[in-house]
Design a protein around this motif. Structure first.
Motif, PDB file in Angstrom:
ATOM      1  N   ALA A   1      10.998  -3.398   5.192  1.00 17.94           N
ATOM      2  CA  ALA A   1      11.799  -3.018   4.030  1.00 17.94           C
ATOM      3  C   ALA A   1      11.162  -1.842   3.278  1.00 17.94           C
ATOM      4  O   ALA A   1      11.827  -1.170   2.502  1.00 17.94           O
ATOM      5  N   GLY A   2       9.874  -1.600   3.527  1.00 12.61           N
ATOM      6  CA  GLY A   2       9.189  -0.506   2.844  1.00 12.61           C
ATOM      7  C   GLY A   2       9.425   0.858   3.458  1.00 12.61           C
ATOM      8  O   GLY A   2       9.051   1.875   2.873  1.00 12.61           O
ATOM      9  N   ALA A   3      10.065   0.919   4.633  1.00 14.13           N
ATOM     10  CA  ALA A   3      10.222   2.202   5.331  1.00 14.13           C
ATOM     11  C   ALA A   3      11.028   3.194   4.517  1.00 14.13           C
ATOM     12  O   ALA A   3      10.721   4.386   4.484  1.00 14.13           O
ATOM     13  N   PHE A   4      12.087   2.730   3.862  1.00 14.16           N
ATOM     14  CA  PHE A   4      12.938   3.619   3.077  1.00 14.16           C
ATOM     15  C   PHE A   4      12.756   3.391   1.583  1.00 14.16           C
ATOM     16  O   PHE A   4      13.592   3.815   0.790  1.00 14.16           O
ATOM     17  N   SER A   5      11.686   2.715   1.223  1.00 11.26           N
ATOM     18  CA  SER A   5      11.338   2.621  -0.188  1.00 11.26           C
ATOM     19  C   SER A   5      10.793   3.979  -0.605  1.00 11.26           C
ATOM     20  O   SER A   5      10.740   4.916   0.189  1.00 11.26           O
ATOM     21  N   ASP A   6      10.373   4.089  -1.836  1.00  8.35           N
ATOM     22  CA  ASP A   6       9.858   5.392  -2.274  1.00  8.35           C
ATOM     23  C   ASP A   6       8.376   5.552  -1.944  1.00  8.35           C
ATOM     24  O   ASP A   6       7.739   6.496  -2.401  1.00  8.35           O
ATOM     25  N   GLY A   7       7.841   4.659  -1.132  1.00 11.13           N
ATOM     26  CA  GLY A   7       6.486   4.851  -0.622  1.00 11.13           C
ATOM     27  C   GLY A   7       5.405   4.814  -1.688  1.00 11.13           C
ATOM     28  O   GLY A   7       4.507   5.641  -1.701  1.00 11.13           O
ATOM     29  N   LYS A   8       5.474   3.816  -2.584  1.00  8.49           N
ATOM     30  CA  LYS A   8       4.440   3.674  -3.607  1.00  8.49           C
ATOM     31  C   LYS A   8       3.408   2.658  -3.151  1.00  8.49           C
ATOM     32  O   LYS A   8       3.749   1.501  -2.885  1.00  8.49           O
ATOM     33  N   TYR A   9       2.168   3.095  -3.059  1.00 12.87           N
ATOM     34  CA  TYR A   9       1.055   2.209  -2.709  1.00 12.87           C
ATOM     35  C   TYR A   9       0.199   2.035  -3.956  1.00 12.87           C
ATOM     36  O   TYR A   9      -0.529   2.942  -4.357  1.00 12.87           O
ATOM     37  N   ASN A  10       0.320   0.864  -4.605  1.00 11.50           N
ATOM     38  CA  ASN A  10      -0.427   0.569  -5.820  1.00 11.50           C
ATOM     39  C   ASN A  10      -1.769  -0.048  -5.455  1.00 11.50           C
ATOM     40  O   ASN A  10      -1.821  -1.109  -4.831  1.00 11.50           O
ATOM     41  N   ILE A  11      -2.842   0.621  -5.814  1.00 13.23           N
ATOM     42  CA  ILE A  11      -4.189   0.120  -5.531  1.00 13.23           C
ATOM     43  C   ILE A  11      -4.672  -0.622  -6.771  1.00 13.23           C
ATOM     44  O   ILE A  11      -5.205  -0.028  -7.720  1.00 13.23           O
ATOM     45  N   THR A  12      -4.445  -1.923  -6.776  1.00 10.41           N
ATOM     46  CA  THR A  12      -4.769  -2.731  -7.944  1.00 10.41           C
ATOM     47  C   THR A  12      -4.708  -4.205  -7.564  1.00 10.41           C
ATOM     48  O   THR A  12      -4.004  -4.584  -6.627  1.00 10.41           O
ATOM     49  N   ASN A  13      -5.434  -5.031  -8.316  1.00  8.25           N
ATOM     50  CA  ASN A  13      -5.320  -6.481  -8.185  1.00  8.25           C
ATOM     51  C   ASN A  13      -4.515  -7.079  -9.339  1.00  8.25           C
ATOM     52  O   ASN A  13      -4.330  -8.295  -9.402  1.00  8.25           O
ATOM     53  N   ASP A  14      -4.034  -6.210 -10.250  1.00  3.71           N
ATOM     54  CA  ASP A  14      -3.285  -6.681 -11.418  1.00  3.71           C
ATOM     55  C   ASP A  14      -1.875  -7.126 -11.060  1.00  3.71           C
ATOM     56  O   ASP A  14      -1.272  -7.927 -11.768  1.00  3.71           O
ATOM     57  N   PHE A  15      -1.327  -6.584  -9.989  1.00  3.04           N
ATOM     58  CA  PHE A  15       0.006  -6.965  -9.547  1.00  3.04           C
ATOM     59  C   PHE A  15       0.136  -6.613  -8.066  1.00  3.04           C
ATOM     60  O   PHE A  15      -0.720  -5.962  -7.491  1.00  3.04           O
ATOM     61  N   GLY A  16       1.230  -7.066  -7.469  1.00  2.00           N
ATOM     62  CA  GLY A  16       1.450  -6.768  -6.053  1.00  2.00           C
ATOM     63  C   GLY A  16       1.043  -7.890  -5.115  1.00  2.00           C
ATOM     64  O   GLY A  16       1.182  -7.764  -3.908  1.00  2.00           O
ATOM     65  N   GLY A  17       0.532  -8.982  -5.693  1.00  2.00           N
ATOM     66  CA  GLY A  17       0.151 -10.109  -4.855  1.00  2.00           C
ATOM     67  C   GLY A  17      -1.172 -10.719  -5.265  1.00  2.00           C
ATOM     68  O   GLY A  17      -1.828 -10.267  -6.222  1.00  2.00           O
ATOM     69  N   THR A  18      -1.562 -11.755  -4.530  1.00  2.00           N
ATOM     70  CA  THR A  18      -2.803 -12.483  -4.842  1.00  2.00           C
ATOM     71  C   THR A  18      -3.747 -12.478  -3.646  1.00  2.00           C
ATOM     72  O   THR A  18      -4.462 -13.446  -3.411  1.00  2.00           O
ATOM     73  N   LEU A  19      -3.754 -11.383  -2.899  1.00  2.00           N
ATOM     74  CA  LEU A  19      -4.666 -11.260  -1.760  1.00  2.00           C
ATOM     75  C   LEU A  19      -6.112 -11.487  -2.187  1.00  2.00           C
ATOM     76  O   LEU A  19      -6.913 -12.098  -1.468  1.00  2.00           O
ATOM     77  N   TYR A  20      -6.444 -11.013  -3.383  1.00  2.00           N
ATOM     78  CA  TYR A  20      -7.818 -11.124  -3.895  1.00  2.00           C
ATOM     79  C   TYR A  20      -8.270 -12.577  -4.037  1.00  2.00           C
ATOM     80  O   TYR A  20      -9.468 -12.869  -3.975  1.00  2.00           O
ATOM     81  N   GLU A  21      -7.324 -13.501  -4.223  1.00  2.00           N
ATOM     82  CA  GLU A  21      -7.696 -14.916  -4.332  1.00  2.00           C
ATOM     83  C   GLU A  21      -8.225 -15.451  -3.003  1.00  2.00           C
ATOM     84  O   GLU A  21      -8.948 -16.441  -2.973  1.00  2.00           O
ATOM     85  N   HIS A  22      -7.875 -14.810  -1.904  1.00  2.00           N
ATOM     86  CA  HIS A  22      -8.326 -15.225  -0.580  1.00  2.00           C
ATOM     87  C   HIS A  22      -9.576 -14.458  -0.144  1.00  2.00           C
ATOM     88  O   HIS A  22     -10.514 -15.047   0.383  1.00  2.00           O
ATOM     89  N   VAL A  23      -9.579 -13.139  -0.357  1.00  2.00           N
ATOM     90  CA  VAL A  23     -10.656 -12.311   0.202  1.00  2.00           C
ATOM     91  C   VAL A  23     -11.623 -11.778  -0.850  1.00  2.00           C
ATOM     92  O   VAL A  23     -12.644 -11.177  -0.500  1.00  2.00           O
ATOM     93  N   GLY A  24     -11.320 -11.975  -2.133  1.00  2.00           N
ATOM     94  CA  GLY A  24     -12.166 -11.463  -3.206  1.00  2.00           C
ATOM     95  C   GLY A  24     -11.627 -10.136  -3.736  1.00  2.00           C
ATOM     96  O   GLY A  24     -11.012  -9.358  -3.000  1.00  2.00           O
ATOM     97  N   GLN A  25     -11.875  -9.867  -5.014  1.00  2.00           N
ATOM     98  CA  GLN A  25     -11.317  -8.672  -5.653  1.00  2.00           C
ATOM     99  C   GLN A  25     -11.866  -7.389  -5.054  1.00  2.00           C
ATOM    100  O   GLN A  25     -11.119  -6.437  -4.772  1.00  2.00           O
ATOM    101  N   ALA A  26     -13.185  -7.337  -4.855  1.00  2.00           N
ATOM    102  CA  ALA A  26     -13.798  -6.110  -4.332  1.00  2.00           C
ATOM    103  C   ALA A  26     -13.293  -5.821  -2.919  1.00  2.00           C
ATOM    104  O   ALA A  26     -12.979  -4.664  -2.580  1.00  2.00           O
ATOM    105  N   LYS A  27     -13.213  -6.852  -2.078  1.00  2.00           N
ATOM    106  CA  LYS A  27     -12.743  -6.666  -0.706  1.00  2.00           C
ATOM    107  C   LYS A  27     -11.281  -6.227  -0.686  1.00  2.00           C
ATOM    108  O   LYS A  27     -10.898  -5.349   0.091  1.00  2.00           O
ATOM    109  N   ALA A  28     -10.452  -6.838  -1.536  1.00  2.00           N
ATOM    110  CA  ALA A  28      -9.031  -6.473  -1.582  1.00  2.00           C
ATOM    111  C   ALA A  28      -8.862  -5.004  -1.965  1.00  2.00           C
ATOM    112  O   ALA A  28      -8.078  -4.270  -1.349  1.00  2.00           O
ATOM    113  N   THR A  29      -9.627  -4.556  -2.965  1.00  2.00           N
ATOM    114  CA  THR A  29      -9.553  -3.153  -3.389  1.00  2.00           C
ATOM    115  C   THR A  29     -10.041  -2.227  -2.280  1.00  2.00           C
ATOM    116  O   THR A  29      -9.437  -1.179  -2.009  1.00  2.00           O
TER     117      THR A  29
END
Length: 457
Positions: A69-97
């Motif tokens: 679904a991201g192919a025709f989105s406007d291609g925004k890659y947000n580098i943050t742990n404040d929003f966009g998911g909770t990956l950091y809860e699994h791998v840690g904040q520093a690793k996610a960033t």
């Protein structure tokens, strides 16, 4: 056929998992199964002339295919742990960033060089928001644009296509756990692999639920976000978009204390249809090239709804509201803000006479007949609040398109390595309920690929 790794879904998570697997161990035999088309064949039939609205194709080229679904989105890659998911809860904040920054590097090497990286660091707009009971979330934002994002995906595919077996237009019907590995079933064949990565995105939410039920993988109910897409003259938000490009702003309503947030801001962009499980909803795109820019900016205003027992079907709730919109408008409904607050439906004449030229052909109507009062009250309250930091937001001619619904998967029970209770079965990206963005989904793919190759502990 037997593979080392089978990846189900060629969205951001699946693509970056395949990329990193190939980079870390080129001897691995990898297959990617995707229900949609190759990138070059992903064409939405809506042309604004012969086809003006969604015709509900069997496979939506906007939602499915290489790039997801991201192919025709406007291609925004947000580098943050404040929003966009909770990956950091699994791998840690520093690793996610770190993983998100690595994804950004890959994008830059494949055609994204020269695009701008925006940041909220040091901005005075944060103070302006706080003075008006709004919270500006922290992020660095890489904006590729729909056009450059397509080029990046094209280049990554060109690099992978001769090393990896891609099966397009080949939905996986079932996943079976074997004693040592996994078997996936398509309509005509079955394939086996030692390890399996599932990355089916939001549009695969119903399929993901059946897989979890079949394999007895625990899940828990997640949320659904419901709201509208706002379209207004780009100059009204230019002081925000020129500096930040996308501003993620959160407001807690006075009446119900619900959180309303801006989402997917598209400066000089256009409003588009989306087809999710046969339901037509609304979204927005924007381009990097000046020749494709419009005079408007659009963004979503979404209210997150979390449900408690006994209700578990949050996506079903969102779908029922979207279906009501489709029933009344034949698809997406558009309404002037002035008409909404006056309690009257919009018509073609008032929209044509307005100062905002719509970028999507939608049916003029009344959103108060579609959206629940609590959600609509929150959206109206948020528009008046945004008007304090961007005067003109609450103008009568501001357009509201509805409905916009962000469906989230049931959150799948995964360990710190995004692995299910079955060794070697990983669930990543938005299909896991863990990520909700391009950057987090892509990062989850990189992480699992490194884990399989023994690079990540």
């Amino acid at each position: 056929m037997k593979y080392d790794v089978i990846i189900i879904g060629a969205g951001p998570g699946g693509i970056f998992a395949a990329y990193e697997l190939q980079k870390q161990d080129s001897s691995k035999k990898i297959a990617v199964f995707e229900e949609g088309h190759p990138l070059a064949k992903r064409k939405c039939p809506i042309d604004g002339v012969k086809v003006k609205s969604c015709i509900k194709c069997p496979t939506c080229s906007i939602m499915s295919g290489f790039g997801g679904a991201g192919a025709f989105s406007d291609g925004k890659y947000n580098i943050t742990n404040d929003f966009g998911g909770t990956l950091y809860e699994h791998v840690g904040q520093a690793k996610a960033t770190e993983l998100m920054k690595y994804v950004d590097e890959i994008n830059m090497k494949h055609g994204g060089e020269g695009t701008k990286l925006y940041s909220t660091a040091g901005t005075g707009l944060k103070k302006l928001c706080m003075q008006n009971k709004l919270k500006l979330l922290d992020a660095s934002v890489r904006h590729l644009g729909t056009d450059i994002n397509y080029i990046v995906l094209e280049n990554i595919y060109d690099e992978l296509k001769d090393q990896i077996d891609f099966f397009f237009d080949t939905p996986v019907e079932k996943v079976e756990a074997l004693e040592n590995g996994y078997r996936v079933f398509t309509k005509d064949n079955s394939y086996e692999a030692d390890e399996c990565i599932i990355s089916v995105g939001r549009s695969g939410s119903k399929w993901m639920e059946t897989v979890c039920n079949d394999l007895d993988i625990p899940t828990k109910s997640n949320r659904v976000d419901i709201g509208v897409r706002v379209e207004l003259p780009a100059v009204i938000f230019s002081h925000l978009t020129d500096e930040l490009y996308e501003s993620k702003i959160v407001y807690r309503t006075q009446q119900f204390e619900d959180a309303v947030r801006t989402f997917c801001m598209n400066p000089n962009g256009m409003v588009v249809n989306e087809n999710t499980n046969g339901i037509v909803t609304v979204n927005g795109h924007s381009y990097e090239g000046d020749d494709l820019k419009t005079e408007n900016t659009n963004f979503a205003l979404l209210v997150a709804k979390h449900f408690s027992e006994p209700f578990k079907d949050s996506n079903g709730y969102g779908e029922s509201i979207a279906r009501l919109s489709n029933m009344l408008g034949g698809g997406v409904i558009v309404q002037r803000f002035g008409d909404l607050v006056r309690g009257r439906r919009s018509n073609e004449k008032r929209i044509e006479e307005g100062m905002v030229r719509p970028t999507l052909a939608a049916t003029p109507g009344d959103l108060s007949l579609v959206l629940p009062k609590r959600i609509l009250d929150g959206i109206i309250e948020m528009i008046y609040q945004l008007d304090k930091i961007a005067p003109g937001t609450a103008n009568d001619d501001t357009l509201l398109y509805g409905v916009e619904v962000k469906f989230y998967n049931m959150e799948v029970q995964l360990d710190e390595h995004l692995e299910t209770k079955y060794k070697g079965l990983y669930i990543i990206g938005d299909g896991s309920g863990v990520t909700h963005s391009l950057s987090h989904a892509s990062a989850s793919g990189v992480y699992v690929a490194r884990r399989i190759c023994g690079v990540e502990e």
